[in-house]
Motif scaffolding. Structure first.
Motif, PDB file in Angstrom:
ATOM      1  N   PHE A   1     -14.300 -28.588 -28.007  1.00 32.67           N
ATOM      2  CA  PHE A   1     -14.316 -27.307 -28.707  1.00 32.67           C
ATOM      3  C   PHE A   1     -12.901 -26.833 -29.024  1.00 32.67           C
ATOM      4  O   PHE A   1     -12.598 -26.428 -30.152  1.00 32.67           O
ATOM      5  CB  PHE A   1     -15.050 -26.271 -27.858  1.00 32.67           C
ATOM      6  N   LEU A   2     -12.009 -26.910 -28.026  1.00 34.52           N
ATOM      7  CA  LEU A   2     -10.635 -26.453 -28.240  1.00 34.52           C
ATOM      8  C   LEU A   2      -9.866 -27.391 -29.167  1.00 34.52           C
ATOM      9  O   LEU A   2      -9.049 -26.935 -29.978  1.00 34.52           O
ATOM     10  CB  LEU A   2      -9.905 -26.320 -26.904  1.00 34.52           C
ATOM     11  N   SER A   3     -10.106 -28.676 -29.069  1.00 39.13           N
ATOM     12  CA  SER A   3      -9.435 -29.629 -29.967  1.00 39.13           C
ATOM     13  C   SER A   3      -9.820 -29.346 -31.412  1.00 39.13           C
ATOM     14  O   SER A   3      -8.974 -29.357 -32.321  1.00 39.13           O
ATOM     15  CB  SER A   3      -9.813 -31.063 -29.592  1.00 39.13           C
ATOM     16  N   PHE A   4     -11.104 -29.090 -31.635  1.00 41.43           N
ATOM     17  CA  PHE A   4     -11.594 -28.757 -32.970  1.00 41.43           C
ATOM     18  C   PHE A   4     -10.963 -27.459 -33.465  1.00 41.43           C
ATOM     19  O   PHE A   4     -10.515 -27.361 -34.615  1.00 41.43           O
ATOM     20  CB  PHE A   4     -13.114 -28.647 -32.935  1.00 41.43           C
ATOM     21  N   ALA A   5     -10.919 -26.456 -32.572  1.00 44.30           N
ATOM     22  CA  ALA A   5     -10.359 -25.152 -32.952  1.00 44.30           C
ATOM     23  C   ALA A   5      -8.873 -25.262 -33.270  1.00 44.30           C
ATOM     24  O   ALA A   5      -8.379 -24.637 -34.229  1.00 44.30           O
ATOM     25  CB  ALA A   5     -10.584 -24.146 -31.824  1.00 44.30           C
ATOM     26  N   GLU A   6      -8.157 -26.043 -32.493  1.00 47.18           N
ATOM     27  CA  GLU A   6      -6.713 -26.195 -32.723  1.00 47.18           C
ATOM     28  C   GLU A   6      -6.442 -26.860 -34.071  1.00 47.18           C
ATOM     29  O   GLU A   6      -5.523 -26.457 -34.803  1.00 47.18           O
ATOM     30  CB  GLU A   6      -6.096 -27.000 -31.593  1.00 47.18           C
ATOM     31  N   LYS A   7      -7.248 -27.855 -34.421  1.00 49.56           N
ATOM     32  CA  LYS A   7      -7.078 -28.519 -35.715  1.00 49.56           C
ATOM     33  C   LYS A   7      -7.329 -27.556 -36.874  1.00 49.56           C
ATOM     34  O   LYS A   7      -6.766 -27.713 -37.959  1.00 49.56           O
ATOM     35  CB  LYS A   7      -8.031 -29.707 -35.809  1.00 49.56           C
ATOM     36  N   LYS A   8      -8.192 -26.571 -36.638  1.00 50.11           N
ATOM     37  CA  LYS A   8      -8.490 -25.577 -37.669  1.00 50.11           C
ATOM     38  C   LYS A   8      -7.432 -24.479 -37.745  1.00 50.11           C
ATOM     39  O   LYS A   8      -7.491 -23.606 -38.623  1.00 50.11           O
ATOM     40  CB  LYS A   8      -9.855 -24.937 -37.387  1.00 50.11           C
ATOM     41  N   GLY A   9      -6.477 -24.499 -36.820  1.00 46.97           N
ATOM     42  CA  GLY A   9      -5.410 -23.501 -36.820  1.00 46.97           C
ATOM     43  C   GLY A   9      -5.670 -22.281 -35.966  1.00 46.97           C
ATOM     44  O   GLY A   9      -4.920 -21.293 -36.036  1.00 46.97           O
ATOM     45  N   CYS A  10      -6.715 -22.313 -35.173  1.00 44.86           N
ATOM     46  CA  CYS A  10      -7.052 -21.166 -34.320  1.00 44.86           C
ATOM     47  C   CYS A  10      -6.086 -21.057 -33.135  1.00 44.86           C
ATOM     48  O   CYS A  10      -5.530 -22.050 -32.665  1.00 44.86           O
ATOM     49  CB  CYS A  10      -8.468 -21.304 -33.779  1.00 44.86           C
ATOM     50  N   ARG A  11      -5.925 -19.815 -32.666  1.00 46.03           N
ATOM     51  CA  ARG A  11      -5.267 -19.645 -31.363  1.00 46.03           C
ATOM     52  C   ARG A  11      -6.247 -20.110 -30.292  1.00 46.03           C
ATOM     53  O   ARG A  11      -7.436 -19.794 -30.363  1.00 46.03           O
ATOM     54  CB  ARG A  11      -4.905 -18.180 -31.131  1.00 46.03           C
ATOM     55  N   ILE A  12      -5.759 -20.852 -29.302  1.00 49.56           N
ATOM     56  CA  ILE A  12      -6.660 -21.349 -28.260  1.00 49.56           C
ATOM     57  C   ILE A  12      -6.182 -20.886 -26.881  1.00 49.56           C
ATOM     58  O   ILE A  12      -4.989 -20.650 -26.659  1.00 49.56           O
ATOM     59  CB  ILE A  12      -6.783 -22.885 -28.276  1.00 49.56           C
ATOM     60  N   ILE A  13      -7.143 -20.758 -25.973  1.00 51.31           N
ATOM     61  CA  ILE A  13      -6.854 -20.419 -24.580  1.00 51.31           C
ATOM     62  C   ILE A  13      -7.578 -21.447 -23.714  1.00 51.31           C
ATOM     63  O   ILE A  13      -8.802 -21.599 -23.810  1.00 51.31           O
ATOM     64  CB  ILE A  13      -7.323 -19.001 -24.208  1.00 51.31           C
ATOM     65  N   THR A  14      -6.830 -22.159 -22.895  1.00 47.61           N
ATOM     66  CA  THR A  14      -7.408 -23.222 -22.065  1.00 47.61           C
ATOM     67  C   THR A  14      -7.921 -22.668 -20.737  1.00 47.61           C
ATOM     68  O   THR A  14      -7.418 -21.672 -20.211  1.00 47.61           O
ATOM     69  CB  THR A  14      -6.366 -24.318 -21.795  1.00 47.61           C
ATOM     70  N   GLY A  15      -8.927 -23.344 -20.178  1.00 47.51           N
ATOM     71  CA  GLY A  15      -9.584 -22.861 -18.967  1.00 47.51           C
ATOM     72  C   GLY A  15      -8.708 -22.840 -17.735  1.00 47.51           C
ATOM     73  O   GLY A  15      -8.966 -22.080 -16.793  1.00 47.51           O
ATOM     74  N   ASP A  16      -7.641 -23.651 -17.710  1.00 48.60           N
ATOM     75  CA  ASP A  16      -6.772 -23.648 -16.533  1.00 48.60           C
ATOM     76  C   ASP A  16      -6.056 -22.314 -16.372  1.00 48.60           C
ATOM     77  O   ASP A  16      -5.703 -21.927 -15.250  1.00 48.60           O
ATOM     78  CB  ASP A  16      -5.753 -24.784 -16.609  1.00 48.60           C
ATOM     79  N   LEU A  17      -5.872 -21.587 -17.486  1.00 54.79           N
ATOM     80  CA  LEU A  17      -5.229 -20.270 -17.393  1.00 54.79           C
ATOM     81  C   LEU A  17      -6.137 -19.277 -16.675  1.00 54.79           C
ATOM     82  O   LEU A  17      -5.680 -18.453 -15.884  1.00 54.79           O
ATOM     83  CB  LEU A  17      -4.878 -19.762 -18.789  1.00 54.79           C
TER      84      LEU A  17
END
Length: 486
Positions: free
Chosen positions: A453-469
């Motif tokens: 999900f995050l890889s897809f979002a990052e490719k689309k240019g979205c800001r992402i927040i990872t679960g480790d945070l």
């Protein structure tokens, strides 16, 4: 009594064993040469192992473990005794480990050569009905008794712990008590509390026994040699739990603050058994993970309002003789999002989509609603989405293409809370939706860090927040509560 960390050498060659001794000498007090793992047995080579240990100030144990007791020596008992006798005759080790069925001649030979004898028994499918009597019988032979049992439940760990406490009172000499497997792992870290003067570790592709970790983990992360009766015990309860990253967060915090405390993973299949043993070990607090976040609530004497609001508890601490619970997942989720929100322009106002309707989703929805968001809940089972939405006055829909128009109006923040990003289920649950690139996309899964999900979002240019945070933020809040109790 300080416990000794021993590195079990399961290498196929003496050269590799010597290399491991040099590499890990600073993390252990002794080594065990598992001669049954060696491709060839040479007295000269094996003597080099004990000599290297002595040079580095480590004591040495010689073991030729038979397959009957979980080892790799596959010949007959007679051949086992012949080979071990030959090794004992030509090599000098501080200890020689022999199975309880070993011949008296080997025991006498080891003693005459100045070695102490460890008389060992291994139970891989069950435990003795009376551990105390069994160990006392081994001790009566005049040797150092060693009993290793596979623990398969919380009840096993409770029984094992009770037995260890009794042995501390009844035995005056050294003994070794090992709980194997995931349920037995705490006994390896708490070996000194159990009265065992040795705890074992191993490295490489061949583990010497189920539940082993490397000596640097026992020494540096868990600080095993410094654990004593006054050490404050904390942990995480779940099932499974050994994969948890939490010990790697909390133990360094304790060390940095100079606190005499340790944080251990406890595999738990019965909360009743766990809280019983927690009283006997005086455990002061625990993190709670799957599948116990809801089930733990009836065991609490009191709790924070947030626990009632989200119906889940992830943190339990002692308050006097009582247990008090709270939920730091809410803070852990909101803290990283708040940092991003402070510098972001929201695409559709304060509106968010939450994927999933389980326990984790409840904490996420609660945090969003509490902070002024309108929320859309998506789930494959629509009835579950409807139930959660009713609790927080949110909108809900099915997790499929039919919801694309709704998502578009709730797309400022999109949060993925299901297990679909981890392990064998590693897929993007929102693959059917075309992200615009101005969304904030947040996945609370932390292994792997970059989910589909995050890889897809990052490719689309979205800001992402990872679960480790989120993991780190909720753990820091937990740590604040834990440190107050040390």
């Amino acid at each position: 009594m300080a416990v000794n960390v021993v590195l079990s050498l399961t290498s196929g060659s003496v050269g590799e064993a010597l290399s491991l001794i040099d590499r890990y000498a600073s993390y252990c007090q002794g080594i065990e040469l598992r001669a049954d793992c060696l491709a060839s047995l040479s007295c000269e080579d094996i003597s080099a192992v004990s000599a290297r240990a002595k040079e580095l100030g480590l004591f040495s144990i010689l073991t030729l473990r038979h397959e009957r007791d979980g080892g790799f020596f596959h010949a007959s008992y007679k051949e086992h005794d012949r080979v071990l006798s030959e090794l004992v005759s030509c090599c000098s080790f501080d200890f020689v480990d022999v199975e309880e069925w070993a011949s008296d001649s080997i025991v006498s030979l080891a003693r005459s050569n100045g070695s102490r004898v460890i008389r060992s028994a291994h139970f891989f499918s069950s435990m003795p009905s009376d551990i105390v009597s069994y160990v006392e019988a081994l001790a009566a032979m005049g040797d150092v008794p060693k009993l290793a049992c596979m623990l398969s439940s919380s009840a096993d760990f409770s029984f094992f712990t009770d037995s260890a406490m009794q042995l501390k009172s009844s035995l005056s000499g050294d003994y070794i008590l090992v709980g194997m497997g995931e349920y037995g792992f705490p006994s390896r870290v708490l070996a000194s509390i159990m009265g065992s003067f040795i705890t074992f570790s191993s490295v490489g592709t061949v583990s010497a026994a189920p539940g082993h970790v490397s000596p640097d983990v026992l020494y540096s992360l868990y600080r095993v040699p410094s654990i004593n009766e006054g050490t404050s015990i904390f942990g995480i309860i779940g099932n499974p739990v050994l994969h948890s990253m939490s010990p790697g967060i909390h133990n360094p915090i304790f060390a940095e603050k100079g606190l005499d405390a340790v944080y251990i993973p406890f595999c738990v299949d019965s909360l009743e058994e766990f809280f019983s043993v927690a009283d006997r070990l005086n455990i002061k607090g625990v993190s709670v993970t799957i599948p116990h976040k809801q089930a733990v609530i009836p065991f609490l004497d009191s709790c924070a309002d947030v626990v009632s609001a989200v119906g889940a508890c992830n943190t339990v601490v002692r308050r006097g003789s009582s247990w008090w619970g709270t939920n730091t997942d809410v803070y852990g989720f909101w803290s990283p999002l708040e940092d991003v929100l402070s510098v972001s322009t929201l695409a559709s106002g304060r509106r968010a989509t939450v994927i999933g309707a389980g326990g984790a989703a409840r904490s996420v929805v609660y945090a969003l609603v509490k902070n002024g968001f309108d929320v859309l809940i998506l789930n494959r089972t629509v009835e579950k989405a409807a139930s959660l939405a009713a609790d927080f006055s949110c909108e809900y829909a099915a997790l499929d293409e039919s919801s694309c128009a709704l998502i578009s109006s709730y797309r400022s923040v999109i949060v993925q809370t299901t297990s679909l990003g981890m392990g064998n289920n590693c897929v993007n649950p929102l693959a059917f939706y075309d992200l615009q690139g101005d969304e904030i996309c947040y996945d609370i899964v932390y292994i792997p860090k970059m989910t589909p999900f995050l890889s897809f979002a990052e490719k689309k240019g979205c800001r992402i927040i990872t679960g480790d945070l989120m993991l780190k933020a909720q753990a820091i809040e937990q740590s604040r509560l834990f440190c107050e109790l040390v």
